[in-house]
Enzyme design. Structure first.
Site, PDB file in Angstrom:
ATOM      1  N   LYS A  14      -8.621  -7.838  -8.210  1.00  0.00           N
ATOM      2  CA  LYS A  14      -8.685  -6.501  -8.818  1.00  0.00           C
ATOM      3  C   LYS A  14      -7.578  -6.329  -9.862  1.00  0.00           C
ATOM      4  O   LYS A  14      -7.796  -5.757 -10.932  1.00  0.00           O
ATOM      5  CB  LYS A  14      -8.571  -5.432  -7.733  1.00  0.00           C
ATOM      6  CG  LYS A  14      -8.476  -4.019  -8.226  1.00  0.00           C
ATOM      7  CD  LYS A  14      -9.765  -3.490  -8.851  1.00  0.00           C
ATOM      8  CE  LYS A  14      -9.521  -2.122  -9.484  1.00  0.00           C
ATOM      9  NZ  LYS A  14     -10.706  -1.429  -9.915  1.00  0.00           N
ATOM     10  N   LYS A  48      -1.037   3.287 -12.355  1.00  0.00           N
ATOM     11  CA  LYS A  48      -0.725   2.820 -10.983  1.00  0.00           C
ATOM     12  C   LYS A  48      -1.109   1.349 -10.838  1.00  0.00           C
ATOM     13  O   LYS A  48      -0.343   0.532 -10.342  1.00  0.00           O
ATOM     14  CB  LYS A  48      -1.483   3.668  -9.960  1.00  0.00           C
ATOM     15  CG  LYS A  48      -1.439   3.085  -8.553  1.00  0.00           C
ATOM     16  CD  LYS A  48      -2.520   3.631  -7.639  1.00  0.00           C
ATOM     17  CE  LYS A  48      -3.923   3.378  -8.048  1.00  0.00           C
ATOM     18  NZ  LYS A  48      -4.785   2.558  -7.213  1.00  0.00           N
TER      19      LYS A  48
HETATM   20  P1  NAP Z   1      -9.301  10.305  -5.758  1.00  0.00           P
HETATM   21  O1  NAP Z   1     -10.505  11.000  -6.244  1.00  0.00           O
HETATM   22  O2  NAP Z   1      -7.949  10.791  -6.180  1.00  0.00           O
HETATM   23  O3  NAP Z   1      -9.417  10.265  -4.140  1.00  0.00           O
HETATM   24  C1  NAP Z   1      -8.407   9.760  -3.327  1.00  0.00           C
HETATM   25  C2  NAP Z   1      -8.639  10.326  -1.944  1.00  0.00           C
HETATM   26  O4  NAP Z   1      -7.650   9.784  -1.078  1.00  0.00           O
HETATM   27  C3  NAP Z   1      -8.502  11.836  -1.891  1.00  0.00           C
HETATM   28  O5  NAP Z   1      -9.579  12.373  -1.169  1.00  0.00           O
HETATM   29  C4  NAP Z   1      -7.177  12.045  -1.172  1.00  0.00           C
HETATM   30  O6  NAP Z   1      -7.145  13.180  -0.355  1.00  0.00           O
HETATM   31  C5  NAP Z   1      -7.099  10.823  -0.303  1.00  0.00           C
HETATM   32  N1  NAP Z   1      -5.702  10.497   0.007  1.00  0.00           N
HETATM   33  C6  NAP Z   1      -4.753  10.092  -0.874  1.00  0.00           C
HETATM   34  N2  NAP Z   1      -3.596   9.879  -0.237  1.00  0.00           N
HETATM   35  C7  NAP Z   1      -3.825  10.141   1.060  1.00  0.00           C
HETATM   36  C8  NAP Z   1      -3.015  10.105   2.219  1.00  0.00           C
HETATM   37  N3  NAP Z   1      -1.729   9.738   2.145  1.00  0.00           N
HETATM   38  N4  NAP Z   1      -3.580  10.452   3.397  1.00  0.00           N
HETATM   39  C9  NAP Z   1      -4.861  10.829   3.473  1.00  0.00           C
HETATM   40  N5  NAP Z   1      -5.694  10.884   2.410  1.00  0.00           N
HETATM   41  C10 NAP Z   1      -5.161  10.548   1.217  1.00  0.00           C
HETATM   42  O7  NAP Z   1      -9.310   8.752  -6.158  1.00  0.00           O
HETATM   43  P2  NAP Z   1     -10.575   7.790  -6.340  1.00  0.00           P
HETATM   44  O8  NAP Z   1     -10.957   7.788  -7.782  1.00  0.00           O
HETATM   45  O9  NAP Z   1     -11.586   8.084  -5.292  1.00  0.00           O
HETATM   46  O10 NAP Z   1      -9.874   6.366  -6.080  1.00  0.00           O
HETATM   47  C11 NAP Z   1      -9.667   5.851  -4.769  1.00  0.00           C
HETATM   48  C12 NAP Z   1      -9.183   4.412  -4.924  1.00  0.00           C
HETATM   49  O11 NAP Z   1     -10.194   3.639  -5.613  1.00  0.00           O
HETATM   50  C13 NAP Z   1      -7.894   4.265  -5.732  1.00  0.00           C
HETATM   51  O12 NAP Z   1      -7.110   3.242  -5.202  1.00  0.00           O
HETATM   52  C14 NAP Z   1      -8.418   3.889  -7.128  1.00  0.00           C
HETATM   53  O13 NAP Z   1      -7.460   3.160  -7.891  1.00  0.00           O
HETATM   54  C15 NAP Z   1      -9.624   3.046  -6.782  1.00  0.00           C
HETATM   55  N6  NAP Z   1     -10.688   2.989  -7.804  1.00  0.00           N
HETATM   56  C16 NAP Z   1     -11.054   4.086  -8.493  1.00  0.00           C
HETATM   57  C17 NAP Z   1     -12.046   3.988  -9.471  1.00  0.00           C
HETATM   58  C18 NAP Z   1     -12.497   5.193 -10.285  1.00  0.00           C
HETATM   59  O14 NAP Z   1     -13.187   4.996 -11.296  1.00  0.00           O
HETATM   60  N7  NAP Z   1     -12.174   6.409  -9.900  1.00  0.00           N
HETATM   61  C19 NAP Z   1     -12.649   2.750  -9.734  1.00  0.00           C
HETATM   62  C20 NAP Z   1     -12.274   1.647  -8.987  1.00  0.00           C
HETATM   63  C21 NAP Z   1     -11.280   1.776  -8.023  1.00  0.00           C
HETATM   64  P3  NAP Z   1      -6.975  14.672  -0.995  1.00  0.00           P
HETATM   65  O15 NAP Z   1      -8.366  15.030  -1.407  1.00  0.00           O
HETATM   66  O16 NAP Z   1      -6.445  15.477   0.107  1.00  0.00           O
HETATM   67  O17 NAP Z   1      -6.028  14.522  -2.152  1.00  0.00           O
END
Ligand code: NAP
Length: 292
Positions: free
Chosen positions: A170, A238
């Site tokens: 990744k 990040k």
């Molecule tokens: P996001 O929308 O910000 O969602 C992250 C989720 O994790 C939120 O629901 C958050 O809860 C929860 N969370 C974060 N810290 C936490 C903790 N300490 N304890 C409990 N829950 C926690 O992010 P995302 O886009 O879904 O991305 C998730 C992962 O996939 C990341 O590592 C990102 O780099 C990766 N990713 C993202 C994409 C993309 O296009 N978005 C593509 C590939 C990979 P809250 O709702 O309470 O904040």
């Protein structure tokens, strides 16, 4: 299969729903109680903590933001380890540090729990359409056990190597994407400064060796000067910090990756953390006094 799904953000929510729609029994936990509501309305089961979700499942998927978040969800108070049964598998699909991932896998194995790292590429569209690329690290026999679950989430599913190898893949993905974004931004700026239509240049380049998904998708955002995410600048920064930290640990010099990391940092400092990372174009334009 009984599956726990922890982390219901942009990616986690549609992924959990796809698992439910594929016939799995899904136990969800989100830090904000309201994030569970649409999934529970759709047939998933609400759990009050990662420990509770883990206690009800044989596969425990984690999809949160960053390395400390994964550590907290798995090892913290009411974390996965306080509920997971011996023989269950933790599958971390977040993008986090490969070094920390190996440590987490060792600590879980000492408690009789297996782990796979399985970060994804393909964005929210891939999560919704179940067409994610999934890069997996872990033991082959554990991968085989979890493969039917991956098949409900993605298309290109590759066991890359042992624990940490998925996160290394990744990080490689993010190097290619970041450096390509910088290259496309510089090329389209070069065209504009030469008085040549950058949209026509993009059309001309699409059919040759410079053609790519980045030129197509991110190039279009740059031409439109519009950067709704997509993949947020703060998440790309990040990921590049993970790349640069790992490179530092290994004594590796990655000058192109370092430059784009700096440009993402400039964007963050300009208050553009929530923009798509194609907004690196704004930094490139600014360097030459060519803001639009
Ligand atoms: P996001 O929308 O910000 O969602 C992250 C989720 O994790 C939120 O629901 C958050 O809860 C929860 N969370 C974060 N810290 C936490 C903790 N300490 N304890 C409990 N829950 C926690 O992010 P995302 O886009 O879904 O991305 C998730 C992962 O996939 C990341 O590592 C990102 O780099 C990766 N990713 C993202 C994409 C993309 O296009 N978005 C593509 C590939 C990979 P809250 O709702 O309470 O904040």
């Amino acid at each position: 299969m009984d599956i726990a799904f922890i982390g219901l953000g942009i990616m986690g929510k549609p992924m959990a729903l796809n698992l439910h729609n594929a016939g799995h029994t899904v136990f969800v936990h989100g830090r904000r109680a309201e994030s569970m509501t649409p999934l529970c309305d759709g047939g998933c089961t609400r759990c009050d903590s990662p420990a509770e979700a883990a206690s009800r499942a044989e596969i425990i998927i984690v999809m949160v933001s960053d390395t400390p978040d994964v550590e907290q969800v798995i090892f913290g108070d009411n974390g996965v380890i306080h509920g997971a049964k011996p023989g269950s598998v933790v599958v971390d699909m977040s993008t986090i540090s490969p070094t920390a991932t190996r440590r987490f896998a060792d600590d879980l194995r000492a408690r009789g729990i297996e782990m796979l790292d399985a970060p994804v590429s393909g964005g929210d569209v891939g999560a919704i359409n179940a067409t994610l690329s999934i890069m997996v690290g872990g033991k082959p026999e554990v991968f085989d056990r979890v493969k039917p679950v991956f098949e409900a989430l993605g298309k290109n599913i590759v066991l890359v190597g042992d624990n940490g190898a998925g996160q290394v893949a990744k990080a490689c993905n993010q190097i290619v994407v970041a450096v390509s974004i910088e290259g496309v931004a510089e090329a389209l700026t070069f065209a504009r400064k030469n008085g040549v239509d950058p949209a026509k240049v993009r059309d001309a380049l699409m059919g040759g060796f410079a053609g790519s998904r980045i030129l197509e998708v991110h190039g279009k955002r740059m031409l439109d000067n519009a950067y709704p995410p997509g993949f947020k600048t703060k998440l790309h920064r990040k990921d590049m910090n993970i790349v640069m930290q790992t490179a530092h640990e290994l004594g590796l010099d990655l000058p192109a990756a370092a430059l784009v990391t700096e440009h993402l940092e400039v964007l963050m400092n300009a208050g553009d953390a929530e923009l798509d990372s194609a907004a690196v174009m704004k930094v490139v334009e600014n360097l030459s006094g060519m803001e639009r």
